[in-house]
Each structure stands twice: as C-alpha cells, then as structure tokens.
Design a protein around this motif. Structure first.
Motif, PDB file in Angstrom:
ATOM      1  N   ASP A 147       0.842  -1.205   0.000  1.00  0.00           N
ATOM      2  CA  ASP A 147       0.000   0.000   0.000  1.00  0.00           C
ATOM      3  C   ASP A 147       0.876   1.253   0.000  1.00  0.00           C
ATOM      4  O   ASP A 147       0.604   2.222  -0.726  1.00  0.00           O
ATOM      5  CB  ASP A 147      -0.923   0.014   1.226  1.00  0.00           C
ATOM      6  N   LEU A 148       1.913   1.219   0.817  1.00  0.00           N
ATOM      7  CA  LEU A 148       2.824   2.360   0.886  1.00  0.00           C
ATOM      8  C   LEU A 148       3.608   2.503  -0.411  1.00  0.00           C
ATOM      9  O   LEU A 148       3.874   3.627  -0.863  1.00  0.00           O
ATOM     10  CB  LEU A 148       3.781   2.200   2.072  1.00  0.00           C
ATOM     11  N   PHE A 149       3.961   1.398  -1.027  1.00  0.00           N
ATOM     12  CA  PHE A 149       4.619   1.435  -2.337  1.00  0.00           C
ATOM     13  C   PHE A 149       3.734   2.158  -3.350  1.00  0.00           C
ATOM     14  O   PHE A 149       4.194   3.047  -4.083  1.00  0.00           O
ATOM     15  CB  PHE A 149       4.916   0.012  -2.805  1.00  0.00           C
ATOM     16  N   ASN A 150       2.453   1.785  -3.389  1.00  0.00           N
ATOM     17  CA  ASN A 150       1.519   2.460  -4.301  1.00  0.00           C
ATOM     18  C   ASN A 150       1.439   3.959  -4.018  1.00  0.00           C
ATOM     19  O   ASN A 150       1.434   4.783  -4.934  1.00  0.00           O
ATOM     20  CB  ASN A 150       0.121   1.837  -4.169  1.00  0.00           C
ATOM     21  N   GLU A 151       1.406   4.306  -2.732  1.00  0.00           N
ATOM     22  CA  GLU A 151       1.289   5.705  -2.346  1.00  0.00           C
ATOM     23  C   GLU A 151       2.560   6.485  -2.668  1.00  0.00           C
ATOM     24  O   GLU A 151       2.510   7.626  -3.134  1.00  0.00           O
ATOM     25  CB  GLU A 151       0.982   5.794  -0.844  1.00  0.00           C
ATOM     26  N   SER A 152       3.709   5.856  -2.456  1.00  0.00           N
ATOM     27  CA  SER A 152       4.993   6.533  -2.644  1.00  0.00           C
ATOM     28  C   SER A 152       5.260   6.884  -4.095  1.00  0.00           C
ATOM     29  O   SER A 152       5.850   7.926  -4.405  1.00  0.00           O
ATOM     30  CB  SER A 152       6.144   5.653  -2.139  1.00  0.00           C
ATOM     31  N   TYR A 153       4.825   6.005  -5.003  1.00  0.00           N
ATOM     32  CA  TYR A 153       5.183   6.167  -6.418  1.00  0.00           C
ATOM     33  C   TYR A 153       4.026   6.654  -7.276  1.00  0.00           C
ATOM     34  O   TYR A 153       4.159   6.746  -8.501  1.00  0.00           O
ATOM     35  CB  TYR A 153       5.720   4.846  -6.966  1.00  0.00           C
ATOM     36  N   ALA A 154       2.906   6.980  -6.659  1.00  0.00           N
ATOM     37  CA  ALA A 154       1.700   7.329  -7.403  1.00  0.00           C
ATOM     38  C   ALA A 154       1.887   8.496  -8.362  1.00  0.00           C
ATOM     39  O   ALA A 154       1.243   8.563  -9.412  1.00  0.00           O
ATOM     40  CB  ALA A 154       0.560   7.638  -6.428  1.00  0.00           C
TER      41      ALA A 154
END
Length: 372
Positions: free
Chosen positions: A217-224
């Motif tokens: 989830d944080l990966f998605n948020e970080s690279y959005a």
C-alpha cells in the motif's frame, strides 16, 4: 522467409524462454532467468497480472529455427484508469536482422490497432515490478536477476524502425566502503525523537508477513505521482508475497513506523543472485536451488530493490533511519558492493538518497515509443 508463431503450449513457451540462452551463449554479462519461474509468470492461471492485462507470446522462425521473440501486452488498468492508450512489448530478443525485429513488432502493432490504441512502448513487463528498458549503455557490465540484458543492435533496430525514446533509466553501484555512518547516525537519533519514529527489523520471514500488505500500500502511495506508475492490486500483493518475500533475507527488509505503529517507510534489499543464476543456467534441479541458497546466505553484493516513504515524510530525513539499520546489517555480513536497480532519470528524489555514497552510473536503459 520469416514466420511468426504464437507460443501457447508449455513446450512452445519453454522454447520461447530458452531462446536467449542460445542468443547469449558464452556472454559473460547476461544473467539467465529461472525457466520454471518464467513459465509461471506466463501462466494466465497463476499470474494475477492477467486479471488486468492480456499478453501474447510470439516466436520468429527462419528455416525452422527460432530467431527472435516478443511479448505483446495490454495493461487494461493503465488504459482504462490512466487513459494511456498504449500497447506494451517486452521479453524482446532477436538476432541482428532488422527484418526479424520488424516482423515481431508488427504483431505488437496489430494488437494495439485492434483495440484502437495510440502507441506502442517497450521493452517493459506487465507491471512496475517487472523488468524494464533496453540497455543503451553498460554492455560490458554484468546484469542482475531483475534486469534484461541485450546486444547494442537492439537500439539501432528500434531507431531505424521509427521508435523514439520515451523514458530513461539509470543504474548505479557503489562500494559499501563509501558509506560513512557519521552522515546519518546523528540524524537518525534526532529524526526518531522529533517524529516519534522507530525502526522494525526482522530475523524470520514469518514475522514480516503481517506487514507486507501495508508495505505494498505504501509502495503504491509513494510512487503514485510518477507518470509511468500502475498501482499493484490486492490480488497481485498476495502473489508477490508468496513468490518473492521468502526469496529475500528477512534482515534485508527494513521498516520505519510512527508512534501508532503506522508504516511510514520501507526498504527491500536482495542478495545478488547473479553468479548463482549464471551457474545453474535456468534450472533449479537437481542442484540449482543449492547455489541460490548459498548466494542468499553468503553473497557479498546486495541489490537495493525497492524503497518507499510516505509522501508527508519524504523530505524529513527518514531514510537516515533505514541506512543506519542497513549499515549495521551489512557490516556484520561483510558486504562489499551495493547495486541500484533501474531508476527513472526524472526521479530526482530517489537519486538524492545516494549522493553521499558517490555512486557510479554503470548502466543506462530506455524504453522506446512509436505511434500506431
């Protein structure tokens, strides 16, 4: 005469996977994939990427001999949610004959035109966690298990066929001896105290698993905000969790959480499996897995695979905490070299993380685009 055939059966897909083994035979810089792993990735019943994508695997033949391969891909999440009317191509390998390249790419164009898409781009995989880019510099540098290698003529073929550069990536390397702990150790204590943060480290894979969904989830948020980013779905999270997490030394996964135990940063580093993969030549059995296990335990080179920080913490020095933890781990294990996976040239935030370690850019790669 060049004949193009779609690989559908397990036998045909195995031939598809094995083609680069002959193309790069005796090349000291090419890193073979694990054949069984590639087969699973191409299995529409096992790889959840096919829930949001369709892909077709093509082989080029001349005189009944395989002379090239390509995968034509549509990521429907990208097309429908990001409104990027793009057909992708990947797993592209070919002999030095532009007519073979042209014939293979025509199958990609056909798929794009069938669905009224606007352009083709590649090489790239199904998602952001797949390999990306054609190598444009660093042909004399050994690859990693998460990058493609190719001959220099690939670029010539694409450019002669009217493709233009779309995205640029750099890969860098630095010796662990370049890491000076005084640059981040003092900052670590201050940042932890100021923001109420703490680091989480692990010695057992089972202890990581409860945190993995939050990590993705944080990966998605970080690279959005990156133009090329396609979020990882819940089904893909489960797939990657089962497929990859057990492959990684638990002590090479670092988390940072706040006072409420909310995940605000993570990093994944992998031991280098390059030498082991070259030894086993794509086969896990009978003894290939033993070489991989040995590399997992004893490799003195590491690959920085993923790092993500919650947007509101991205300029607050949180990575100092992660580097401090890695410094302790790498010192204990006697790590020699730190290798970076492909990073978008435009991603300045990620480049700045490594500036104090004096990294050397040793490889560059690009994706190429052509309007349909």
């Amino acid at each position: 005469m060049i004949t193009i055939k779609e690989a559908k059966s397990k036998k045909e897909l195995t031939e598809y996977i094995k083609f680069p083994f002959s193309l790069y035979k005796d090349n000291p810089y090419w890193v073979p994939p694990i054949i069984a792993d590639e087969l699973e990735s191409f299995d529409k019943t096992k790889n959840p990427a096919f829930d949001n994508a369709e892909a077709y695997f093509y082989l080029a033949y001349r005189d009944n001999k395989i002379v090239g391969r390509i995968t034509a891909i549509i990521n429907w999440s990208e097309v429908n949610n990001q409104h990027k009317r793009k057909v992708r191509f990947g797993w592209f390998d070919v002999i030095d004959d532009i007519e073979v390249t042209k014939a293979l790419l025509e199958k990609v164009f056909e798929l794009g035109r069938k669905h009224n898409l606007e352009h083709a781009e590649g090489p790239m995989g199904f998602s952001n966690l797949d390999k990306v880019g054609v190598l444009t510099e660093g042909y004399d540098q050994i690859g990693t298990m998460i990058t493609w290698y190719n001959h220099a003529y690939y670029v010539t073929h694409l450019e002669q066929l009217g493709f233009v550069v779309e995205k640029q990536y750099i890969e860098s390397i630095f010796p662990f001896s370049n890491v000076k702990p005084e640059l981040f150790q003092k900052a670590t204590a201050l940042i932890k105290k100021r923001y109420g943060l703490k680091s989480l480290t692990f010695t057992k894979t089972k202890d990581i698993m409860p945190h993995v969904d939050k990590m993705f989830d944080l990966f998605n948020e970080s690279y959005a905000k990156l133009a090329s980013f396609v979020a990882i779905s819940d089904i893909q999270k489960e797939y990657f969790k089962k497929k990859y997490i057990s492959f990684i030394n638990p002590e090479y996964i670092k988390f940072v959480v706040d006072e409420n135990d909310k995940l605000i940063a993570f990093s994944i580093v992998m031991p280098s499996f390059t030498e082991a993969l070259q030894k086993i030549k794509g086969k896990l059995f009978p003894f290939g897995f033993l070489h991989l296990l040995k590399a997992k335990k004893h490799s003195k080179d590491v690959v920085f695979y993923l790092i993500g920080v919650q947007p509101e913490y991205q300029n607050k020095g949180v990575t100092a905490i992660i580097f401090d933890e890695y410094y302790k781990t790498f010192s204990e294990k006697g790590i020699r070299n730190c290798i970076r996976t492909p990073e978008l040239l435009e991603n300045n935030a990620i480049h700045l993380l490594w500036k104090n370690f004096d990294p050397i850019i040793h490889c560059q790669r690009k994706t190429y685009l052509k309007n349909l």
